[in-house]
Motif scaffolding. Structure first.
Motif, mmCIF file in Angstrom:
data_model
loop_
_atom_site.group_PDB
_atom_site.id
_atom_site.type_symbol
_atom_site.label_atom_id
_atom_site.label_comp_id
_atom_site.label_asym_id
_atom_site.label_seq_id
_atom_site.Cartn_x
_atom_site.Cartn_y
_atom_site.Cartn_z
ATOM 1 N N ALA A 181 1.091 -1.506 5.562
ATOM 2 C CA ALA A 181 2.213 -1.128 4.694
ATOM 3 C C ALA A 181 1.712 -0.381 3.461
ATOM 4 C CB ALA A 181 2.996 -2.363 4.277
ATOM 5 N N GLN A 182 0.624 -0.839 2.870
ATOM 6 C CA GLN A 182 0.082 -0.165 1.699
ATOM 7 C C GLN A 182 -0.365 1.253 2.031
ATOM 8 O OE1 GLN A 182 -2.779 -3.277 0.752
ATOM 9 N NE2 GLN A 182 -1.846 -3.461 -1.263
ATOM 10 N N CYS A 229 2.934 8.274 2.303
ATOM 11 C CA CYS A 229 4.259 8.907 2.168
ATOM 12 C C CYS A 229 4.505 9.360 0.731
ATOM 13 C CB CYS A 229 5.352 7.945 2.617
ATOM 14 S SG CYS A 229 5.368 7.683 4.398
ATOM 15 N N THR A 230 4.062 8.556 -0.223
ATOM 16 C CA THR A 230 4.244 8.927 -1.627
ATOM 17 C C THR A 230 3.462 10.185 -1.959
ATOM 18 O OG1 THR A 230 4.580 6.621 -2.237
ATOM 19 C CG2 THR A 230 3.983 8.130 -4.002
ATOM 20 N N VAL A 242 2.196 -2.344 -3.814
ATOM 21 C CA VAL A 242 2.945 -2.945 -2.707
ATOM 22 C C VAL A 242 2.449 -4.369 -2.551
ATOM 23 C CG1 VAL A 242 3.317 -2.876 -0.211
ATOM 24 C CG2 VAL A 242 3.308 -0.770 -1.521
ATOM 25 N N THR A 291 0.728 3.128 4.488
ATOM 26 C CA THR A 291 1.908 3.926 4.825
ATOM 27 C C THR A 291 2.664 4.362 3.577
ATOM 28 O OG1 THR A 291 2.109 2.732 6.913
ATOM 29 C CG2 THR A 291 4.049 3.943 6.154
ATOM 30 N N TYR A 292 2.958 3.416 2.694
ATOM 31 C CA TYR A 292 3.689 3.752 1.468
ATOM 32 C C TYR A 292 2.904 4.721 0.599
ATOM 33 C CZ TYR A 292 7.125 0.073 2.354
ATOM 34 O OH TYR A 292 8.113 -0.702 2.888
ATOM 35 N N VAL A 343 1.269 3.483 -5.942
ATOM 36 C CA VAL A 343 2.228 2.863 -5.030
ATOM 37 C C VAL A 343 1.513 1.964 -4.033
ATOM 38 C CG1 VAL A 343 3.841 3.348 -3.147
ATOM 39 C CG2 VAL A 343 4.003 4.617 -5.278
#
Length: 93
Positions: A12-13, A19-20, A58, A15-16, A54
């Motif tokens: 998740a980290q 994307c950021t 997370v 990915t976020y 970001v």
């Protein structure tokens, strides 16, 4: 003495953060309409910094607790002992 290693980022980290970086860099390039090399480099650097922020903020997933702890923590608390209250008659001697 065992060597301690830094915790690895979760999916998740990553990915976020990715994307950021992509979306913020694209948005800043479109909004600024810059054509110069240093301007594009600065925007790319700012996008990377935002992505890192970001990714590091997370929340990490917590390790699963044992089933006995979950059952014990979800049990209803013991009822309090009731103490009778004496009613006053409203008359004074």
């Amino acid at each position: 003495m065992p060597r301690q290693t830094a915790p690895r980022p979760t999916v998740a980290q990553l990915t976020y953060g990715s994307c950021t970086v992509i979306l913020s860099t694209l948005a800043m390039l479109l909004l600024s309409r810059t054509d110069s090399g240093p301007g594009v480099a600065l925007i790319a650097l700012v996008g990377l910094v935002l992505g890192l922020l970001v990714a590091m903020t997370v929340p990490r997933s917590r390790p699963a607790r044992a089933t006995s702890q979950i059952v014990a923590s979800s049990a209803a608390p013991a009822p309090r002992e009731r103490v009778p209250v004496q009613a006053s008659s409203g008359q004074q001697d």
